[in-house]
Design a protein around this motif. Structure first.
Motif, PDB file in Angstrom:
ATOM      1  N   GLU A   9      32.879  22.746  40.572  1.00  0.00           N
ATOM      2  CA  GLU A   9      32.185  22.298  39.419  1.00  0.00           C
ATOM      3  C   GLU A   9      33.046  22.618  38.187  1.00  0.00           C
ATOM      4  OE1 GLU A   9      29.503  20.506  39.214  1.00  0.00           O
ATOM      5  OE2 GLU A   9      29.474  20.422  41.557  1.00  0.00           O
ATOM      6  N   PRO A  10      33.519  21.562  37.408  1.00  0.00           N
ATOM      7  CA  PRO A  10      34.419  21.706  36.326  1.00  0.00           C
ATOM      8  C   PRO A  10      33.540  22.224  35.132  1.00  0.00           C
ATOM      9  CG  PRO A  10      33.683  19.417  36.465  1.00  0.00           C
ATOM     10  CD  PRO A  10      32.938  20.277  37.567  1.00  0.00           C
ATOM     11  N   PHE A  11      34.237  23.117  34.332  1.00  0.00           N
ATOM     12  CA  PHE A  11      33.931  23.585  32.994  1.00  0.00           C
ATOM     13  C   PHE A  11      35.029  23.907  32.071  1.00  0.00           C
ATOM     14  CE2 PHE A  11      34.511  27.780  35.203  1.00  0.00           C
ATOM     15  CZ  PHE A  11      35.161  28.388  34.300  1.00  0.00           C
ATOM     16  N   VAL A  12      34.760  23.922  30.835  1.00  0.00           N
ATOM     17  CA  VAL A  12      35.740  24.242  29.549  1.00  0.00           C
ATOM     18  C   VAL A  12      35.147  25.158  28.714  1.00  0.00           C
ATOM     19  CG1 VAL A  12      35.164  22.259  28.231  1.00  0.00           C
ATOM     20  CG2 VAL A  12      37.477  23.228  28.338  1.00  0.00           C
ATOM     21  N   ILE A  13      35.892  26.105  28.251  1.00  0.00           N
ATOM     22  CA  ILE A  13      35.595  26.977  27.164  1.00  0.00           C
ATOM     23  C   ILE A  13      36.108  26.348  25.990  1.00  0.00           C
ATOM     24  CG2 ILE A  13      35.552  29.252  26.140  1.00  0.00           C
ATOM     25  CD1 ILE A  13      35.830  30.421  29.190  1.00  0.00           C
ATOM     26  N   VAL A  14      35.582  26.185  24.791  1.00  0.00           N
ATOM     27  CA  VAL A  14      35.873  25.453  23.582  1.00  0.00           C
ATOM     28  C   VAL A  14      35.787  26.257  22.510  1.00  0.00           C
ATOM     29  CG1 VAL A  14      36.321  23.376  24.363  1.00  0.00           C
ATOM     30  CG2 VAL A  14      34.313  23.969  23.177  1.00  0.00           C
ATOM     31  N   ALA A  30      35.412  37.680  36.123  1.00  0.00           N
ATOM     32  CA  ALA A  30      35.047  38.694  37.119  1.00  0.00           C
ATOM     33  C   ALA A  30      34.051  38.345  38.425  1.00  0.00           C
ATOM     34  CB  ALA A  30      34.148  40.095  36.102  1.00  0.00           C
ATOM     35  N   HIS A  31      33.671  37.056  38.183  1.00  0.00           N
ATOM     36  CA  HIS A  31      32.660  36.618  39.100  1.00  0.00           C
ATOM     37  C   HIS A  31      33.728  36.155  40.232  1.00  0.00           C
ATOM     38  CE1 HIS A  31      29.818  33.953  41.010  1.00  0.00           C
ATOM     39  NE2 HIS A  31      28.937  34.279  40.372  1.00  0.00           N
ATOM     40  N   PRO A  32      33.144  36.284  41.515  1.00  0.00           N
ATOM     41  CA  PRO A  32      34.011  36.358  42.785  1.00  0.00           C
ATOM     42  C   PRO A  32      34.365  34.464  43.023  1.00  0.00           C
ATOM     43  CG  PRO A  32      31.968  36.679  43.505  1.00  0.00           C
ATOM     44  CD  PRO A  32      32.187  37.130  42.009  1.00  0.00           C
ATOM     45  N   ASN A  33      33.411  33.629  42.360  1.00  0.00           N
ATOM     46  CA  ASN A  33      33.334  32.321  42.777  1.00  0.00           C
ATOM     47  C   ASN A  33      33.709  31.386  41.571  1.00  0.00           C
ATOM     48  OD1 ASN A  33      30.400  33.171  44.453  1.00  0.00           O
ATOM     49  ND2 ASN A  33      32.571  32.394  45.412  1.00  0.00           N
ATOM     50  N   VAL A  34      34.269  32.133  40.406  1.00  0.00           N
ATOM     51  CA  VAL A  34      34.452  31.516  39.182  1.00  0.00           C
ATOM     52  C   VAL A  34      35.998  31.596  38.645  1.00  0.00           C
ATOM     53  CG1 VAL A  34      33.893  31.054  36.902  1.00  0.00           C
ATOM     54  CG2 VAL A  34      32.094  31.519  38.308  1.00  0.00           C
ATOM     55  N   SER A  35      36.686  30.695  38.333  1.00  0.00           N
ATOM     56  CA  SER A  35      38.133  30.816  38.095  1.00  0.00           C
ATOM     57  C   SER A  35      38.415  29.945  36.816  1.00  0.00           C
ATOM     58  CB  SER A  35      38.874  30.042  39.194  1.00  0.00           C
ATOM     59  OG  SER A  35      40.235  30.347  39.024  1.00  0.00           O
ATOM     60  N   SER A  36      38.674  30.586  35.833  1.00  0.00           N
ATOM     61  CA  SER A  36      39.021  30.121  34.573  1.00  0.00           C
ATOM     62  C   SER A  36      40.291  30.342  34.346  1.00  0.00           C
ATOM     63  CB  SER A  36      38.117  30.484  33.248  1.00  0.00           C
ATOM     64  OG  SER A  36      38.345  29.935  32.252  1.00  0.00           O
ATOM     65  N   ALA A  71      45.651  28.845  42.503  1.00  0.00           N
ATOM     66  CA  ALA A  71      44.960  29.772  43.199  1.00  0.00           C
ATOM     67  C   ALA A  71      44.749  31.032  42.458  1.00  0.00           C
ATOM     68  CB  ALA A  71      45.885  29.931  44.620  1.00  0.00           C
ATOM     69  N   ALA A  72      43.549  31.577  42.489  1.00  0.00           N
ATOM     70  CA  ALA A  72      43.065  32.898  42.018  1.00  0.00           C
ATOM     71  C   ALA A  72      43.408  34.007  42.732  1.00  0.00           C
ATOM     72  CB  ALA A  72      41.794  32.759  41.308  1.00  0.00           C
ATOM     73  N   THR A  73      43.786  35.158  42.856  1.00  0.00           N
ATOM     74  CA  THR A  73      44.095  36.253  43.400  1.00  0.00           C
ATOM     75  C   THR A  73      42.809  36.783  43.810  1.00  0.00           C
ATOM     76  OG1 THR A  73      46.346  36.624  42.352  1.00  0.00           O
ATOM     77  CG2 THR A  73      45.230  38.589  43.718  1.00  0.00           C
ATOM     78  N   GLY A  74      42.585  37.127  45.171  1.00  0.00           N
ATOM     79  CA  GLY A  74      41.499  37.621  45.595  1.00  0.00           C
ATOM     80  C   GLY A  74      40.005  36.831  45.728  1.00  0.00           C
ATOM     81  N   LYS A  75      40.215  35.465  45.437  1.00  0.00           N
ATOM     82  CA  LYS A  75      39.021  34.726  45.239  1.00  0.00           C
ATOM     83  C   LYS A  75      39.269  33.504  46.368  1.00  0.00           C
ATOM     84  CE  LYS A  75      37.858  35.224  40.635  1.00  0.00           C
ATOM     85  NZ  LYS A  75      37.474  34.784  39.161  1.00  0.00           N
ATOM     86  N   LYS A  76      38.571  33.680  47.476  1.00  0.00           N
ATOM     87  CA  LYS A  76      38.549  32.929  48.621  1.00  0.00           C
ATOM     88  C   LYS A  76      37.781  31.525  48.548  1.00  0.00           C
ATOM     89  CE  LYS A  76      39.561  36.630  51.748  1.00  0.00           C
ATOM     90  NZ  LYS A  76      39.012  37.312  52.856  1.00  0.00           N
ATOM     91  N   HIS A  77      36.750  31.684  47.690  1.00  0.00           N
ATOM     92  CA  HIS A  77      35.730  30.393  47.496  1.00  0.00           C
ATOM     93  C   HIS A  77      35.273  30.210  46.216  1.00  0.00           C
ATOM     94  CE1 HIS A  77      32.898  27.514  48.550  1.00  0.00           C
ATOM     95  NE2 HIS A  77      31.935  28.084  48.346  1.00  0.00           N
ATOM     96  N   VAL A  78      36.069  29.305  45.585  1.00  0.00           N
ATOM     97  CA  VAL A  78      36.068  29.168  44.334  1.00  0.00           C
ATOM     98  C   VAL A  78      35.132  27.957  44.137  1.00  0.00           C
ATOM     99  CG1 VAL A  78      36.915  28.259  41.907  1.00  0.00           C
ATOM    100  CG2 VAL A  78      38.235  30.014  43.523  1.00  0.00           C
ATOM    101  N   THR A  79      33.871  28.146  43.301  1.00  0.00           N
ATOM    102  CA  THR A  79      32.844  26.984  43.153  1.00  0.00           C
ATOM    103  C   THR A  79      33.142  26.320  42.035  1.00  0.00           C
ATOM    104  OG1 THR A  79      31.147  28.480  42.763  1.00  0.00           O
ATOM    105  CG2 THR A  79      31.349  28.075  44.963  1.00  0.00           C
ATOM    106  N   HIS A  80      33.328  27.062  40.970  1.00  0.00           N
ATOM    107  CA  HIS A  80      33.410  26.764  39.535  1.00  0.00           C
ATOM    108  C   HIS A  80      34.995  27.081  38.916  1.00  0.00           C
ATOM    109  CE1 HIS A  80      29.192  27.036  40.458  1.00  0.00           C
ATOM    110  NE2 HIS A  80      28.805  26.306  39.304  1.00  0.00           N
ATOM    111  N   VAL A  81      35.364  25.721  38.380  1.00  0.00           N
ATOM    112  CA  VAL A  81      36.852  25.969  37.962  1.00  0.00           C
ATOM    113  C   VAL A  81      37.017  25.346  36.560  1.00  0.00           C
ATOM    114  CG1 VAL A  81      37.713  23.871  38.765  1.00  0.00           C
ATOM    115  CG2 VAL A  81      39.287  25.809  38.352  1.00  0.00           C
TER     116      VAL A  81
END
Length: 249
Positions: A9-14, A30-36, A71-81
């Motif tokens: 699921e895509p997001f953007v911080i503006v 800090a969330h294991p499934n979120v990668s910004s 690829a985010a270090t230590g995150k095996k299952h990213v659901t939100h990027v």
């Protein structure tokens, strides 16, 4: 760069500069499934090693952000990027905002600093000092410099912030935009994150007790803007008068 093998699921911080977008990103990551993944349009962002990416088309850049993200270090299952983009970066790349608004299912977190004068003051301080971020180990760097702000720069910046917030509201469905107040983010980050997790539709994750990023300026405007009284007199009675009231920093 890794190609996304699952639907994310895509997001953007503006936001305008110096409104807490970097701090919000640190909390999200800090969330294991979120990668910004930092500032997509900043050629010096260390997350994106290929500076030549900015030669790509707007669509290709967004595909890089949401389909071929690092690829985010230590995150095996990213659901939100996601990534973050500040208002001046949109100005420097005409048409990119409109392309972003067309990206499917995009969730937008708009970070707003109640006192836009604080945002401008902080931006000018960072430009003069060259210190854009302060981390825990940098506590000996001293306070940011005092600054002088011109009336013209203040008027232009206040209008740019107002126009940008309106542009975001007009370009996305209200259900896909979450306003995040800078002051609430600093004062009650756990509460803000609860709203963010619900907005993104991801699992709840505890707010970090501490972050590496530190606030740089804690002094009031009267002590950091040399010509504060002059500016206050000029803007008295106008739409930006509240930015110069005591206790509004």
């Amino acid at each position: 760069m890794n190609h996304s093998t699952v639907t994310t699921e895509p997001f953007v911080i503006v936001g305008m500069p110096r409104t807490g977008t970097h701090y919000l990103e640190e909390l999200l990551n800090a969330h294991p499934n979120v990668s910004s993944n930092g500032e997509l349009l900043n050629p010096y962002d260390t997350i994106w090693l290929d500076r030549n990416r900015l030669l790509r088309s707007d669509r290709q850049l967004l595909e890089l952000a949401y389909l071929h993200y690092p690829a985010a270090t230590g995150k095996k299952h990213v659901t939100h990027v996601g990534c973050k983009i500040n208002q001046p970066q949109f100005q420097e790349r005409p048409g990119f905002f409109e392309e972003l608004a067309r990206w499917p299912r995009l969730k937008v977190m708009l970070v707003i600093r109640t006192n836009t004068l604080e945002s401008l003051r902080s931006l000018v301080q960072a430009r003069q000092s060259g210190h854009w971020l302060r981390y825990g180990a940098d506590n000996d760097s001293g306070p940011p410099p005092q600054v002088t702000l011109t009336i013209e720069d203040c008027e232009a910046y206040f209008k740019a912030a107002s126009d940008f917030h309106r542009q975001v509201a007009d370009s996305f469905s209200p259900a896909n935009v979450l306003p995040v107040e800078y002051e609430s983010l600093l004062g009650a980050p756990a509460v803000c994150l609860q709203a963010v997790w619900a907005f993104l539709g991801t699992s709840v994750h505890p707010c970090p007790h501490r972050t590496v990023l530190q606030r740089q300026e804690v002094r009031p405007l009267e002590q950091t803007v040399f010509n504060f009284d002059e500016l206050k007199r000029h803007f008295r009675g106008g739409p930006y008068e509240s930015f110069f009231e005591a206790g509004k920093d």
